[in-house]
Design a protein around this motif. Structure first.
Motif, PDB file in Angstrom:
ATOM      1  N   VAL A   1      12.688  17.969 -66.290  1.00 13.22           N
ATOM      2  CA  VAL A   1      12.743  19.288 -66.950  1.00 13.22           C
ATOM      3  C   VAL A   1      14.091  19.475 -67.659  1.00 13.22           C
ATOM      4  O   VAL A   1      14.148  19.659 -68.873  1.00 13.22           O
ATOM      5  CB  VAL A   1      12.512  20.422 -65.928  1.00 13.22           C
ATOM      6  N   CYS A   2      15.186  19.396 -66.889  1.00 13.66           N
ATOM      7  CA  CYS A   2      16.496  19.658 -67.508  1.00 13.66           C
ATOM      8  C   CYS A   2      17.215  18.362 -67.908  1.00 13.66           C
ATOM      9  O   CYS A   2      18.272  18.412 -68.535  1.00 13.66           O
ATOM     10  CB  CYS A   2      17.380  20.473 -66.565  1.00 13.66           C
ATOM     11  N   LEU A   3      16.661  17.213 -67.522  1.00 12.68           N
ATOM     12  CA  LEU A   3      17.185  15.884 -67.872  1.00 12.68           C
ATOM     13  C   LEU A   3      18.555  15.583 -67.255  1.00 12.68           C
ATOM     14  O   LEU A   3      19.213  14.633 -67.667  1.00 12.68           O
ATOM     15  CB  LEU A   3      17.262  15.701 -69.400  1.00 12.68           C
ATOM     16  N   ARG A   4      18.969  16.370 -66.295  1.00 12.86           N
ATOM     17  CA  ARG A   4      20.243  16.071 -65.622  1.00 12.86           C
ATOM     18  C   ARG A   4      19.987  15.062 -64.509  1.00 12.86           C
ATOM     19  O   ARG A   4      18.874  14.977 -63.978  1.00 12.86           O
ATOM     20  CB  ARG A   4      20.850  17.342 -65.034  1.00 12.86           C
ATOM     21  N   LEU A   5      21.035  14.303 -64.152  1.00 15.91           N
ATOM     22  CA  LEU A   5      20.885  13.336 -63.067  1.00 15.91           C
ATOM     23  C   LEU A   5      20.639  14.078 -61.761  1.00 15.91           C
ATOM     24  O   LEU A   5      21.248  15.121 -61.491  1.00 15.91           O
ATOM     25  CB  LEU A   5      22.156  12.488 -62.942  1.00 15.91           C
ATOM     26  N   LEU A   6      19.762  13.500 -60.935  1.00 14.00           N
ATOM     27  CA  LEU A   6      19.434  14.108 -59.650  1.00 14.00           C
ATOM     28  C   LEU A   6      20.544  13.786 -58.639  1.00 14.00           C
ATOM     29  O   LEU A   6      21.227  12.764 -58.762  1.00 14.00           O
ATOM     30  CB  LEU A   6      18.097  13.576 -59.154  1.00 14.00           C
ATOM     31  N   THR A   7      20.685  14.642 -57.651  1.00 10.57           N
ATOM     32  CA  THR A   7      21.797  14.472 -56.702  1.00 10.57           C
ATOM     33  C   THR A   7      21.318  14.583 -55.263  1.00 10.57           C
ATOM     34  O   THR A   7      20.128  14.676 -54.996  1.00 10.57           O
ATOM     35  CB  THR A   7      22.869  15.548 -56.942  1.00 10.57           C
TER      36      THR A   7
ATOM     37  N   LEU B   1      16.458   2.535 -68.569  1.00 12.60           N
ATOM     38  CA  LEU B   1      15.268   2.842 -67.766  1.00 12.60           C
ATOM     39  C   LEU B   1      15.657   3.403 -66.401  1.00 12.60           C
ATOM     40  O   LEU B   1      15.073   4.372 -65.919  1.00 12.60           O
ATOM     41  CB  LEU B   1      14.412   1.575 -67.596  1.00 12.60           C
ATOM     42  N   HIS B   2      16.661   2.768 -65.780  1.00 13.42           N
ATOM     43  CA  HIS B   2      17.115   3.234 -64.455  1.00 13.42           C
ATOM     44  C   HIS B   2      17.649   4.659 -64.556  1.00 13.42           C
ATOM     45  O   HIS B   2      17.336   5.512 -63.717  1.00 13.42           O
ATOM     46  CB  HIS B   2      18.199   2.291 -63.928  1.00 13.42           C
ATOM     47  N   ASP B   3      18.420   4.902 -65.592  1.00 18.68           N
ATOM     48  CA  ASP B   3      18.985   6.237 -65.794  1.00 18.68           C
ATOM     49  C   ASP B   3      17.862   7.269 -65.993  1.00 18.68           C
ATOM     50  O   ASP B   3      17.916   8.371 -65.448  1.00 18.68           O
ATOM     51  CB  ASP B   3      19.904   6.188 -67.028  1.00 18.68           C
ATOM     52  N   GLN B   4      16.836   6.856 -66.718  1.00 14.04           N
ATOM     53  CA  GLN B   4      15.721   7.775 -66.983  1.00 14.04           C
ATOM     54  C   GLN B   4      14.983   8.130 -65.697  1.00 14.04           C
ATOM     55  O   GLN B   4      14.573   9.271 -65.507  1.00 14.04           O
ATOM     56  CB  GLN B   4      14.749   7.094 -67.972  1.00 14.04           C
ATOM     57  N   ARG B   5      14.846   7.145 -64.793  1.00 13.28           N
ATOM     58  CA  ARG B   5      14.135   7.390 -63.528  1.00 13.28           C
ATOM     59  C   ARG B   5      14.893   8.347 -62.623  1.00 13.28           C
ATOM     60  O   ARG B   5      14.307   8.959 -61.761  1.00 13.28           O
ATOM     61  CB  ARG B   5      13.939   6.065 -62.779  1.00 13.28           C
ATOM     62  N   ARG B   6      16.217   8.414 -62.797  1.00 16.56           N
ATOM     63  CA  ARG B   6      17.032   9.242 -61.900  1.00 16.56           C
ATOM     64  C   ARG B   6      17.316  10.621 -62.485  1.00 16.56           C
ATOM     65  O   ARG B   6      18.214  11.303 -62.032  1.00 16.56           O
ATOM     66  CB  ARG B   6      18.370   8.538 -61.599  1.00 16.56           C
ATOM     67  N   ARG B   7      16.582  11.006 -63.521  1.00 21.65           N
ATOM     68  CA  ARG B   7      16.831  12.303 -64.151  1.00 21.65           C
ATOM     69  C   ARG B   7      15.677  13.271 -63.907  1.00 21.65           C
ATOM     70  O   ARG B   7      14.532  12.855 -63.773  1.00 21.65           O
ATOM     71  CB  ARG B   7      17.047  12.118 -65.662  1.00 21.65           C
ATOM     72  N   CYS B   8      16.026  14.527 -63.862  1.00 26.17           N
ATOM     73  CA  CYS B   8      15.016  15.579 -63.726  1.00 26.17           C
ATOM     74  C   CYS B   8      14.188  15.612 -65.008  1.00 26.17           C
ATOM     75  O   CYS B   8      14.759  15.640 -66.104  1.00 26.17           O
ATOM     76  CB  CYS B   8      15.717  16.913 -63.487  1.00 26.17           C
TER      77      CYS B   8
ATOM     78  N   HIS C   1      14.418  22.323 -60.141  1.00 28.30           N
ATOM     79  CA  HIS C   1      13.180  22.005 -60.837  1.00 28.30           C
ATOM     80  C   HIS C   1      12.246  21.126 -60.021  1.00 28.30           C
ATOM     81  O   HIS C   1      11.039  21.107 -60.290  1.00 28.30           O
ATOM     82  CB  HIS C   1      13.489  21.311 -62.178  1.00 28.30           C
ATOM     83  N   GLY C   2      12.795  20.391 -59.075  1.00 31.46           N
ATOM     84  CA  GLY C   2      11.921  19.544 -58.276  1.00 31.46           C
ATOM     85  C   GLY C   2      12.677  18.529 -57.454  1.00 31.46           C
ATOM     86  O   GLY C   2      13.914  18.547 -57.384  1.00 31.46           O
ATOM     87  N   MET C   3      11.883  17.665 -56.806  1.00 29.10           N
ATOM     88  CA  MET C   3      12.466  16.631 -55.943  1.00 29.10           C
ATOM     89  C   MET C   3      11.836  15.284 -56.276  1.00 29.10           C
ATOM     90  O   MET C   3      10.662  15.221 -56.652  1.00 29.10           O
ATOM     91  CB  MET C   3      12.206  16.969 -54.477  1.00 29.10           C
ATOM     92  N   LEU C   4      12.640  14.250 -56.105  1.00 28.59           N
ATOM     93  CA  LEU C   4      12.170  12.897 -56.389  1.00 28.59           C
ATOM     94  C   LEU C   4      12.163  12.096 -55.094  1.00 28.59           C
ATOM     95  O   LEU C   4      13.141  12.132 -54.336  1.00 28.59           O
ATOM     96  CB  LEU C   4      13.106  12.229 -57.410  1.00 28.59           C
ATOM     97  N   TYR C   5      11.076  11.376 -54.849  1.00 32.07           N
ATOM     98  CA  TYR C   5      10.964  10.533 -53.657  1.00 32.07           C
ATOM     99  C   TYR C   5      10.904   9.077 -54.110  1.00 32.07           C
ATOM    100  O   TYR C   5      10.003   8.697 -54.852  1.00 32.07           O
ATOM    101  CB  TYR C   5       9.710  10.886 -52.864  1.00 32.07           C
ATOM    102  N   ILE C   6      11.864   8.294 -53.644  1.00 37.54           N
ATOM    103  CA  ILE C   6      11.913   6.868 -54.028  1.00 37.54           C
ATOM    104  C   ILE C   6      11.626   6.041 -52.786  1.00 37.54           C
ATOM    105  O   ILE C   6      12.379   6.124 -51.804  1.00 37.54           O
ATOM    106  CB  ILE C   6      13.301   6.490 -54.573  1.00 37.54           C
ATOM    107  N   PRO C   7      10.546   5.251 -52.785  1.00 39.73           N
ATOM    108  CA  PRO C   7      10.236   4.466 -51.583  1.00 39.73           C
ATOM    109  C   PRO C   7      11.310   3.417 -51.308  1.00 39.73           C
ATOM    110  O   PRO C   7      11.764   2.735 -52.241  1.00 39.73           O
ATOM    111  CB  PRO C   7       8.890   3.809 -51.914  1.00 39.73           C
ATOM    112  N   GLU C   8      11.723   3.312 -50.052  1.00 41.96           N
ATOM    113  CA  GLU C   8      12.704   2.271 -49.694  1.00 41.96           C
ATOM    114  C   GLU C   8      12.008   0.923 -49.614  1.00 41.96           C
ATOM    115  O   GLU C   8      12.583  -0.102 -49.932  1.00 41.96           O
ATOM    116  CB  GLU C   8      13.367   2.612 -48.363  1.00 41.96           C
ATOM    117  N   ASN C   9      10.775   0.911 -49.116  1.00 48.11           N
ATOM    118  CA  ASN C   9       9.969  -0.302 -49.049  1.00 48.11           C
ATOM    119  C   ASN C   9       8.669  -0.008 -49.783  1.00 48.11           C
ATOM    120  O   ASN C   9       7.766   0.597 -49.207  1.00 48.11           O
ATOM    121  CB  ASN C   9       9.650  -0.676 -47.598  1.00 48.11           C
ATOM    122  N   PRO C  10       8.580  -0.379 -51.070  1.00 45.20           N
ATOM    123  CA  PRO C  10       7.356  -0.080 -51.817  1.00 45.20           C
ATOM    124  C   PRO C  10       6.117  -0.648 -51.129  1.00 45.20           C
ATOM    125  O   PRO C  10       6.121  -1.806 -50.690  1.00 45.20           O
ATOM    126  CB  PRO C  10       7.593  -0.756 -53.168  1.00 45.20           C
ATOM    127  N   THR C  11       5.084   0.160 -50.985  1.00 44.89           N
ATOM    128  CA  THR C  11       3.848  -0.265 -50.329  1.00 44.89           C
ATOM    129  C   THR C  11       2.677   0.061 -51.244  1.00 44.89           C
ATOM    130  O   THR C  11       2.855   0.676 -52.298  1.00 44.89           O
ATOM    131  CB  THR C  11       3.665   0.503 -49.002  1.00 44.89           C
TER     132      THR C  11
END
Lengths: 265, 107
Positions: free
Chosen positions: A205-211, A196-203, A237-247
């Protein structure tokens, strides 16, 4: 007591990322010396606080520097890696004598069910928000993401089955078999969590890990302010935003598709 | 949480720690003594403040520590941004200044 306090600090230091550990321990040891000399604060409680500090550093380090340069960045390599593990498990059980009776289906379902229950209780199952937009890919491309997740899960299940075969060959009532089944349960939960963690960190579209993780905003001043880790797909393909403090207004990670105007970058 | 006149926002804990550092309590232990906060709160908060550029840390000279037959300590000081943030928080919350008067010479 002094020895015990230093042992506590050393134990807490194991949680600190290795590159910061020596300096961290030096700082806490020095402050403990002064705490013991002054007697103003309870030295034991002071040492207990070291664990919170160490955990904060550990958490902070893992969020800032995910293993993005991994060999597993490619989706095909990721599946190949899991298939390789399954093949290794099957090779390992080849010399073991086959169980006298086939493994009952209910044993497999029971193990899977327990693993799922533990997973539900200990892990966030949400894969994040992927809002629809004009730049979103076709349904077929989006489906690839789910097929990839299903393939990972299937390969993990295959590994579980190989482990069960080994446990069954050892006999139902042996202690080794019982320990193996317990280990298999723990391993399955960890493997599903990783999937699941790996899936959240992938694009998507291309399914590659985000960097290229980047901190946006300040963690010390998160109230009503955008504060997150930003990751980017190197193929644009895009950008991922991960909250540091979920609100309540920014609780789950959010994906933003980039349109073709970004492709030149 | 505190929202100040400027754009910077701080937690109460962070504001208290900035106030303590501004008052000359430059070590983690002395910040704990002044604010009454536990070590498990003070140190992670100081790490955040340092990461955000509001304070900076430095080790004291080993020769000074050796001369005093004691271990060298890491001390923390406000940066320029930290001083500005502290001033903004004090204007909005005068009671914060009563926690401890900030040293005249600054840090």
């Amino acid at each position: 007591m002094k020895i015990l306090r230093h042992a506590m600090l050393r134990a807490a230091a194991r949680l600190v990322p290795s590159q910061e550990r020596a300096e961290w321990l030096e700082e806490w040891s020095a402050e403990l010396w002064y705490a013991q000399q002054s007697g103003v604060v309870d030295a034991d409680r002071f040492c207990l606080g070291a664990f919170q500090d160490a955990l904060w550093l550990r958490r902070h380090a893992s969020q800032r520097a995910p293993r993005t340069a991994s060999w597993l960045a490619s989706p095909s390599r990721c599946l190949l890696f899991l298939a390789g593990l399954d093949a290794a498990a099957l090779l390992a059980i080849l010399p073991v004598p086959r169980p006298s009776a086939p493994i009952p289906l209910r044993a497999i379902f029971l193990l899977m069910g327990m693993a799922c229950l533990i997973l539900l209780a200990t892990t966030r199952l949400s894969l994040g928000d992927y809002p629809a937009s004009r730049s979103a890919p076709s349904l077929a491309t989006r489906m690839r993401r789910w097929i990839f997740l299903a393939a990972k899960m299937a390969l993990i299940l295959a590994g579980m089955y190989a482990g069960l075969l080994l446990a069954a060959s050892l006999g139902e009532k042996t202690r080794t078999a019982a320990v193996l089944v317990d280990a298999l349960l723990c391993g399955s939960v960890l493997a599903f969590r990783w999937a699941l963690h790996d899936q959240r960190r992938r694009c998507p579209v291309c399914l590659r890990l985000l960097t290229n993780p980047l901190t946006v905003g300040q963690r010390a001043s998160w109230f009503l302010e955008w504060n997150c880790i930003e990751l980017v797909c190197l193929r644009g393909h895009g950008m991922l935003y991960i909250p540091e403090n979920p609100t309540s207004w920014f609780g789950a990670q959010r994906w933003q598709y980039l349109d073709s105007s970004w492709s030149g970058l | 949480m505190i929202r100040m006149a400027g754009e910077t926002k701080l937690s109460h804990t962070a504001a208290m720690i900035l106030q303590a550092l501004g008052a000359g309590h430059v070590y983690g232990l002395s910040v704990m003594e002044m604010t009454g906060l536990p070590s498990g709160t003070v140190y992670p908060a100081m790490r955040r403040l340092e990461r955000d550029g509001l304070i900076r840390s430095q080790w004291e000279s080993q020769s000074i520590a050796d001369a005093g037959k004691r271990p060298a300590r890491k001390y923390y000081r406000l940066t320029r941004a930290g001083k500005a943030t502290l001033e903004a928080s004090q204007k909005r919350y005068p009671l914060l200044a009563k926690l401890a008067p900030v040293a005249e010479t600054g840090q």
